[in-house]
Design a protein around this motif. Sequence first.
Motif, mmCIF file in Angstrom:
data_model
loop_
_atom_site.group_PDB
_atom_site.id
_atom_site.type_symbol
_atom_site.label_atom_id
_atom_site.label_comp_id
_atom_site.label_asym_id
_atom_site.label_seq_id
_atom_site.Cartn_x
_atom_site.Cartn_y
_atom_site.Cartn_z
ATOM 1 N N SER A 8 10.410 -7.230 -11.856
ATOM 2 C CA SER A 8 11.126 -7.922 -12.931
ATOM 3 C C SER A 8 12.551 -7.432 -13.096
ATOM 4 C CB SER A 8 10.373 -7.732 -14.255
ATOM 5 O OG SER A 8 9.023 -8.109 -14.145
ATOM 6 N N CYS A 9 12.966 -6.430 -12.295
ATOM 7 C CA CYS A 9 14.297 -5.827 -12.426
ATOM 8 C C CYS A 9 14.534 -5.308 -13.838
ATOM 9 C CB CYS A 9 15.397 -6.828 -12.042
ATOM 10 S SG CYS A 9 15.387 -7.282 -10.303
ATOM 11 N N ALA A 10 13.456 -4.842 -14.479
ATOM 12 C CA ALA A 10 13.581 -4.338 -15.850
ATOM 13 C C ALA A 10 13.852 -2.850 -15.888
ATOM 14 C CB ALA A 10 12.305 -4.645 -16.641
ATOM 15 N N ASP A 11 13.576 -2.128 -14.788
ATOM 16 C CA ASP A 11 13.742 -0.678 -14.812
ATOM 17 C C ASP A 11 15.176 -0.236 -14.580
ATOM 18 O OD1 ASP A 11 13.704 -1.645 -12.283
ATOM 19 O OD2 ASP A 11 12.518 -0.024 -11.403
ATOM 20 N N ASN A 12 16.028 -1.141 -14.080
ATOM 21 C CA ASN A 12 17.422 -0.760 -13.838
ATOM 22 C C ASN A 12 18.397 -1.832 -14.329
ATOM 23 O OD1 ASN A 12 16.815 -2.722 -12.033
ATOM 24 N ND2 ASN A 12 17.346 -1.564 -10.188
#
Length: 772
Positions: free
Chosen positions: A647-651
């Motif tokens: 989800s590209c939520a960690d960066n």
Amino acid sequence: MQRPPQDDFSLKETNPHLGGGKVTGDKLTSTYDLVEQMQYLYVRVVKAKDLPGKDVTGSCDPYVEVRLGNYKGTTRHFEKKSNPEWNQVFAFSKDRIQASVLEVTIKDKDVVKDDFIGRVLFDLNEVPKRVPPDSPLAPQWYRLEDRKNDKVKGELMLAVWMGTQADEAFPEAWHSDSATVSGADGLANIKSKVYLSPKLWYLRVNVIEAQDLLPSDKSRFPEVYVKAILGNQALRTRVSMSKSINPMWNEDLMFVASEPFEEPLILSVEDRVAPNKDEVLGRCAIPLQYVDRRLDHKPINTKWFNLEKHVLVDGEKKKEVKFASKIHMRVCLEGGYHVLDESTHYSSDLRPTAKQLWKAPIGVLELGILNANGLSPMKSKDGRATTDAYCVAKYGQKWVRTRTIIDSFAPKWNEQYTWEVFDPCTVVSIGVFDNCHLHGGDKSGRDSRIGKVRIRLSTLETDRVYTHSYPLLVLHPSGVKKMGEIHMAVRFTCSSLLNMMHMYSQPLLPKMHYVHPLTVTQLDSLRHQATQIVSVRLSRAEPPLRKEVVEYMLDVGSHMWSMRRSKANFFRIMGVLSGIIAVGKWFDQICNWKNPITTVLIHILFLILVLYPELILPTIFLYLFLIGVWYYRWRPRHPPHMDTRLSCADNAHPDELDEEFDTFPTSRPADIVRMRYDRLRSIAGRIQTVVGDLATQGERLQSLLSWRDPRATALFVIFCLIAAIVLYVTPFQVVALITGFYVLRHPRFRYKLPSVPLNFFRRLPARTDCML
């Protein structure tokens, strides 16, 4: 914010004691077997009789107090009644019992101090046990005693037993862990409930024509359109091209209607007499109860409806019936569609509206909501952090809500629910929320979201119990945050394997979606209206399933622009194309003889396939079969879950997250909006360039035979003639062998310059020269 390690976001398999014992196989057979047993002491207070009075009338204001250690529950009180009936159940968790005696006391309500009437004591060691499907324990009459254990006047009917959460009295019982909740509204808000979504229909209004309209200004051609209103939905046709008193439209208007049909469809024919002034030429109201219901694509009969016009008479609106204008329409409720109220990517129900079109269920989904661990504090009470958590699960038209566990960061629900399954390619959603409507708080407050889990049924093996701890992840403007973990047990039982396999050959949506498809714009608008209807209807239940909860479960707003989602979708596309890219790189290595042995083997295989072309397709399918069998060893053993990296939520950048949480329209300052707009323009510019390059390649293909470049087209036509003659006189296998060996030739026979066909193609004209 410090980012937790990636392992904290992973799925963890657990081994709970389901149904009172460990899971010994893939399937358990007892009822209520997907949760851990929780023991409760149940006290059913039924009624009392012959209670002594405190005044000359001999009446009292009685109520019952049930006390066990430090826990105390009370019934409502009656005024001036000696034979009251309560029929109320109290449940005390065995884990929190700190006494050996249960005391049930009847008291007389008083302004100053409640008077003691009598009591009944029970030794907990003597309380019987009951487990469903045993019949309910029959209540008995008990003589009241005073504080010295002497018999006094009055009797109380009670039933006391030890049971589990499977007891039918459990959902409506007063629970000891909710002793701090005050007020009837607060107690109603903590109980577990099952809700049903309203039955939704698409309403199609085909506006054909109108006749004998009477505009007030007869010296001009009327500009007539039709406006239709259903509840909060309002649509209008285009202005009729036939500027006359008999206008025509033949235009469809689509609405979402819900049973029971409480509001009529209101249509008005209006004339645009000025840019901001419209005159109503006639109006009609159509009750939906009498509208035809269509189950297939066959057209229904059209009808003429009278248009009524209201005029002002002495300041009051009255109907004018001097002349009857009419409107010609085809109105029907569409039962062959599925009304989409969820995102199409994770729908939990795909059946058409009309029940006559439903097929038999293919199985049963069972969900055990066990407990949660490590929940984050959601609010402050009496100077300390607290969380009052409950779960909501949605599948199909059935919503379930667990009871609220008061003031606990590790709540235990242990509630089990079942759903009929009609399609395996559906998703069950489970959300965890913090209850903000206890203790008589602000009624306009919103229940905070703690996290959500989705489980796709097609990823589950049938008849297997999955017990996992799922991370509860929520995206905040500061980044992704783990709010805790929820522990669940899931089982998908298939009633007919043949029927389930047959479902994979059927269309995903009902037939009407393909025979008479709706446009993307219509579907987006109708889905928005459907979610609003569902949220309003469920918020009117008791206790209400609030709007913010329903919208979170239905993923309202997931279609809004997000830089993070756009990046994630781009990387998903690259992940899909990575296999093709890898094959291309491998083939390039073959062509360049990076590994001579492999290249020679490919030559031999190619020679065999060309000489025996009947082996090509069997070889391909055999190869795919062997790959599938080989990967079976590494098949997924756990259900999928939210992936922060995917989800590209960690960066994600903080500004991108702030943009994602912005309202629509925006509420940010002008300089921030300008910066984001410029960033979006730069991204759109790169996309524009890529799209233009694709269009250029396509136009070059079209120009091969268009004579836009006469010399290039002449060369291509002559080449086609020569190729046709050569291919006619040369066997296909010889052509294939020559072409294949030419492509696979050794690097010493290659040139570093582009090939002749590529040079020719790049010189072809495109329409870029005509662009401004």
